[in-house]
Design a protein around this motif. Structure first.
Motif, mmCIF file in Angstrom:
data_model
loop_
_atom_site.group_PDB
_atom_site.id
_atom_site.type_symbol
_atom_site.label_atom_id
_atom_site.label_comp_id
_atom_site.label_asym_id
_atom_site.label_seq_id
_atom_site.Cartn_x
_atom_site.Cartn_y
_atom_site.Cartn_z
ATOM 1 N N THR A 157 55.499 39.733 30.037
ATOM 2 C CA THR A 157 54.842 38.649 29.295
ATOM 3 C C THR A 157 53.420 38.397 29.793
ATOM 4 O OG1 THR A 157 55.840 37.031 30.792
ATOM 5 C CG2 THR A 157 57.007 37.494 28.730
ATOM 6 N N ASP A 158 53.166 38.656 31.076
ATOM 7 C CA ASP A 158 51.809 38.469 31.624
ATOM 8 C C ASP A 158 51.659 39.430 32.794
ATOM 9 O OD1 ASP A 158 49.261 37.475 31.999
ATOM 10 O OD2 ASP A 158 49.897 35.725 33.154
ATOM 11 N N LEU A 159 50.438 39.957 32.971
ATOM 12 C CA LEU A 159 50.246 40.974 34.009
ATOM 13 C C LEU A 159 48.860 40.854 34.628
ATOM 14 C CD1 LEU A 159 51.170 43.540 35.513
ATOM 15 C CD2 LEU A 159 50.472 44.885 33.528
ATOM 16 N N VAL A 160 48.829 40.854 35.960
ATOM 17 C CA VAL A 160 47.574 40.803 36.710
ATOM 18 C C VAL A 160 47.439 42.124 37.474
ATOM 19 C CG1 VAL A 160 48.517 39.784 38.835
ATOM 20 C CG2 VAL A 160 46.189 39.232 38.142
ATOM 21 N N SER A 161 46.218 42.478 37.889
ATOM 22 C CA SER A 161 45.976 43.678 38.718
ATOM 23 C C SER A 161 46.552 44.950 38.088
ATOM 24 C CB SER A 161 46.561 43.499 40.127
ATOM 25 O OG SER A 161 46.054 42.336 40.729
ATOM 26 N N VAL A 162 46.203 45.174 36.818
ATOM 27 C CA VAL A 162 46.722 46.327 36.061
ATOM 28 C C VAL A 162 46.541 47.673 36.797
ATOM 29 C CG1 VAL A 162 46.456 47.645 33.906
ATOM 30 C CG2 VAL A 162 46.510 45.149 33.859
ATOM 31 N N PRO A 163 45.385 47.917 37.466
ATOM 32 C CA PRO A 163 45.221 49.226 38.129
ATOM 33 C C PRO A 163 46.319 49.548 39.145
ATOM 34 C CG PRO A 163 43.110 48.116 38.001
ATOM 35 C CD PRO A 163 44.149 47.115 37.572
ATOM 36 N N TYR A 164 46.919 48.515 39.753
ATOM 37 C CA TYR A 164 47.985 48.781 40.719
ATOM 38 C C TYR A 164 49.233 49.331 40.017
ATOM 39 C CZ TYR A 164 45.456 46.844 44.656
ATOM 40 O OH TYR A 164 44.534 46.649 45.651
ATOM 41 N N ILE A 173 40.531 43.749 40.153
ATOM 42 C CA ILE A 173 40.201 44.219 41.514
ATOM 43 C C ILE A 173 40.101 43.025 42.465
ATOM 44 C CG2 ILE A 173 39.094 46.385 40.786
ATOM 45 C CD1 ILE A 173 36.359 45.016 41.170
ATOM 46 N N SER A 174 41.085 42.115 42.328
ATOM 47 C CA SER A 174 40.974 40.819 43.023
ATOM 48 C C SER A 174 41.040 40.922 44.544
ATOM 49 C CB SER A 174 42.032 39.848 42.507
ATOM 50 O OG SER A 174 43.321 40.379 42.729
ATOM 51 N N ASP A 175 41.601 42.023 45.098
ATOM 52 C CA ASP A 175 41.619 42.161 46.563
ATOM 53 C C ASP A 175 40.213 42.297 47.128
ATOM 54 O OD1 ASP A 175 44.235 41.770 47.195
ATOM 55 O OD2 ASP A 175 44.766 43.887 47.361
ATOM 56 N N THR A 176 39.246 42.674 46.271
ATOM 57 C CA THR A 176 37.865 42.821 46.761
ATOM 58 C C THR A 176 37.026 41.566 46.483
ATOM 59 O OG1 THR A 176 37.124 43.899 44.712
ATOM 60 C CG2 THR A 176 37.926 45.335 46.475
ATOM 61 N N ARG A 181 28.954 34.536 40.547
ATOM 62 C CA ARG A 181 30.132 33.828 40.022
ATOM 63 C C ARG A 181 31.243 34.851 39.792
ATOM 64 N NH1 ARG A 181 31.466 28.951 37.125
ATOM 65 N NH2 ARG A 181 33.137 29.346 35.627
ATOM 66 N N ILE A 182 32.399 34.606 40.433
ATOM 67 C CA ILE A 182 33.550 35.512 40.327
ATOM 68 C C ILE A 182 34.623 34.785 39.533
ATOM 69 C CG2 ILE A 182 35.250 36.863 41.604
ATOM 70 C CD1 ILE A 182 33.307 36.640 44.063
ATOM 71 N N GLU A 183 35.087 35.409 38.437
ATOM 72 C CA GLU A 183 36.019 34.736 37.529
ATOM 73 C C GLU A 183 37.369 35.447 37.441
ATOM 74 O OE1 GLU A 183 32.744 32.772 34.501
ATOM 75 O OE2 GLU A 183 33.666 34.675 33.879
ATOM 76 N N ASP A 184 38.378 34.684 36.947
ATOM 77 C CA ASP A 184 39.710 35.209 36.633
ATOM 78 C C ASP A 184 40.434 35.747 37.871
ATOM 79 O OD1 ASP A 184 41.837 35.686 35.002
ATOM 80 O OD2 ASP A 184 40.905 37.263 33.794
ATOM 81 N N VAL A 185 40.366 34.990 38.967
ATOM 82 C CA VAL A 185 41.005 35.433 40.214
ATOM 83 C C VAL A 185 41.997 34.385 40.739
ATOM 84 C CG1 VAL A 185 39.279 37.115 40.987
ATOM 85 C CG2 VAL A 185 38.913 34.681 41.479
ATOM 86 N N ALA A 186 42.726 33.746 39.809
ATOM 87 C CA ALA A 186 43.714 32.722 40.213
ATOM 88 C C ALA A 186 44.750 33.314 41.163
ATOM 89 C CB ALA A 186 44.402 32.145 38.980
ATOM 90 N N ASN A 187 45.098 34.604 40.979
ATOM 91 C CA ASN A 187 46.169 35.196 41.811
ATOM 92 C C ASN A 187 45.764 35.338 43.276
ATOM 93 O OD1 ASN A 187 44.393 37.412 41.086
ATOM 94 N ND2 ASN A 187 45.940 38.777 41.893
ATOM 95 N N THR A 188 44.447 35.221 43.592
ATOM 96 C CA THR A 188 44.036 35.300 45.006
ATOM 97 C C THR A 188 44.468 34.045 45.772
ATOM 98 O OG1 THR A 188 41.852 34.303 44.600
ATOM 99 C CG2 THR A 188 42.007 36.711 44.458
ATOM 100 N N ARG A 189 44.931 33.031 45.055
ATOM 101 C CA ARG A 189 45.396 31.807 45.729
ATOM 102 C C ARG A 189 46.803 31.975 46.305
ATOM 103 N NH1 ARG A 189 42.303 27.351 45.204
ATOM 104 N NH2 ARG A 189 40.730 27.189 43.564
#
Length: 410
Positions: free
Chosen positions: A178-185, A294-297, A313-321
């Motif tokens: 239903t939802d997916l973050v960090s697609v390259p992984y 590429i939120s790990d970077t 400005r870095i956007e769309d990185v809620a998962n880094t929390r």
């Protein structure tokens, strides 16, 4: 020209250990990462009764398609998110009672979407304290398979764990995401499954994994792209040049995309067949960038941002929390300690260059990426120290020595 000797990829080593354990035959992993996280994963496999043999340059794993060799085990996952999420999933395919626990830091990190999906597939899995967190017990009796719905908006590792499980089930899996973050992984996972003999089909938002197991192979681990980001950033900041051999056009890891961010900021980037070189030009422009994939970077860019010519400005990185710490706030707090103006929102951070940053002690929250990122800031700001410099052992025990050597070369 400094050449950075970057250890093997953490994400690839963890997946390779799972695949090797699940495959039919003996797999050799060439140049795996040897760090706290991956040693913890290998130790977990040993606890579950898999044989892991080590030479200085490789690991050999005796695969057991039928699952763990012991009927019960206690596994301590240390700080490793891949260990904590992948090993209970691997154990579920076997037969026995397996208990998993982890460090305080890892106990705080969520895994409810994964454990919910495993339960939906009929796995008897119990959280012993807080729902969706370690410690947990799996009473394994094999997995039939079938259809399952998954929310991977917090971590792509939930999807990877289920994809890796698919071939070990009786009927295979259809995973509706239903939802997916960090697609390259996820792309890394699919490419590696292919190398072990399994082809996953995609139908819209569904991933269809066939049953039938994995074949053992010899698998070479490429250098870690997230770790390389600190060395590439150092070149961009110092006006020097850094080459990372072993990471080039065919690289599996999406985090190599960080060099495109440096290119947009003004650095020169060359990606060859088997190496990547970044050259600083003395210019670092501000920018707005979406780093969802590429939120790990994100911390690497945040640590570099005070030296840009305009806001970053870095956007769309809620998962880094929900990583080893709340990385968004950790970066903001440490930049403010250095005297940098920062604003944050639920899923963004904006950094405003101004007067030269002043030295301070960086609060690491035990997070290896915070230390390695702010080491880059330290190239230009004297007097930076860390409250826990040793937490880099999670992914790169020799980081400080390698970075000091690079600094001398630059």
């Amino acid at each position: 020209m400094p050449v950075a000797d970057i250890p093997g990829s953490k994400s690839i080593t963890a997946r390779a250990l799972f695949l090797a354990a699940a495959a039919d035959g003996v797999t050799t992993l060439v140049r795996p990462l040897r760090s706290d996280d991956t040693e913890g994963f290998a130790e977990g496999l040993t606890r579950l009764g898999y044989r892991v043999g080590r030479t200085p340059d490789s690991w050999q794993v005796d695969g057991r398609p039928q699952g763990p060799a012991v009927a019960e085990a206690d596994v301590y996952c240390r700080d490793g998110a891949t260990t904590a999420r992948f090993l209970p999933t691997l154990a579920a395919a076997g037969h026995g009672t397996y208990r998993f626990d982890a460090s305080e830091q890892m106990r705080r990190r969520p895994l409810l979407p994964l454990t919910r999906a495993l339960r939906e597939l009929g796995v008897d899995l119990r959280h012993e304290e807080r729902d969706g967190h370690h410690p947990l017990t799996v009473r394994a009796a094999g997995v039939t398979g079938g259809e399952v719905t998954l929310d991977a908006g917090q971590s792509s590792q939930y999807l990877t764990a289920l994809l890796l499980l698919g071939p070990l089930t009786e009927k295979g899996l259809r995973i509706h995401v239903t939802d997916l973050v960090s697609v390259p992984y996820v792309e890394i996972t699919l490419a590696m499954m292919r190398a072990f003999g399994v082809e996953v089909a995609r139908e819209g938002k569904d991933f269809v994994v066939p049953p039938g197991g994995y074949r053992a192979t010899t698998y070479a681990i490429e250098p870690d792209a997230s770790t390389s980001s600190y060395f590439f950033a150092a070149a961009a900041l110092s006006g020097g040049e850094v080459t990372v051999p072993g990471l080039g056009e065919g690289a599996l890891q999406g985090d190599l995309g960080f060099v495109d961010v440096l290119r947009r900021m003004g650095a020169e980037v060359e990606i060859g067949a088997d190496r990547t070189t970044v050259r600083g030009t003395g210019e670092l422009r501000g920018l707005t960038v979406n780093m969802r994939d590429i939120s790990d970077t994100m911390p690497t860019l945040a640590a570099l941002a005070p030296f840009a010519s305009g806001p970053v400005r870095i956007e769309d990185v809620a998962n880094t929390r929900v990583k080893e710490c709340d990385r968004l706030e950790a970066c903001a707090e440490n930049l403010r300690r250095l005297g940098v103006r920062v604003e944050t929102g639920p899923d963004w951070i904006e950094i405003h260059p101004g007067a030269a940053p002043a030295g301070a002690e960086i609060k690491t929250y035990g997070d290896h990426r915070i230390v390695m990122s702010f080491a880059v800031t330290g190239l230009r700001v004297p007097g930076i120290s860390f409250d826990d410099p040793g937490c880099v052992r999670k992914t790169f025990p020799g980081f400080h020595e390698e970075f000091t050597a690079l600094r001398a070369g630059l």
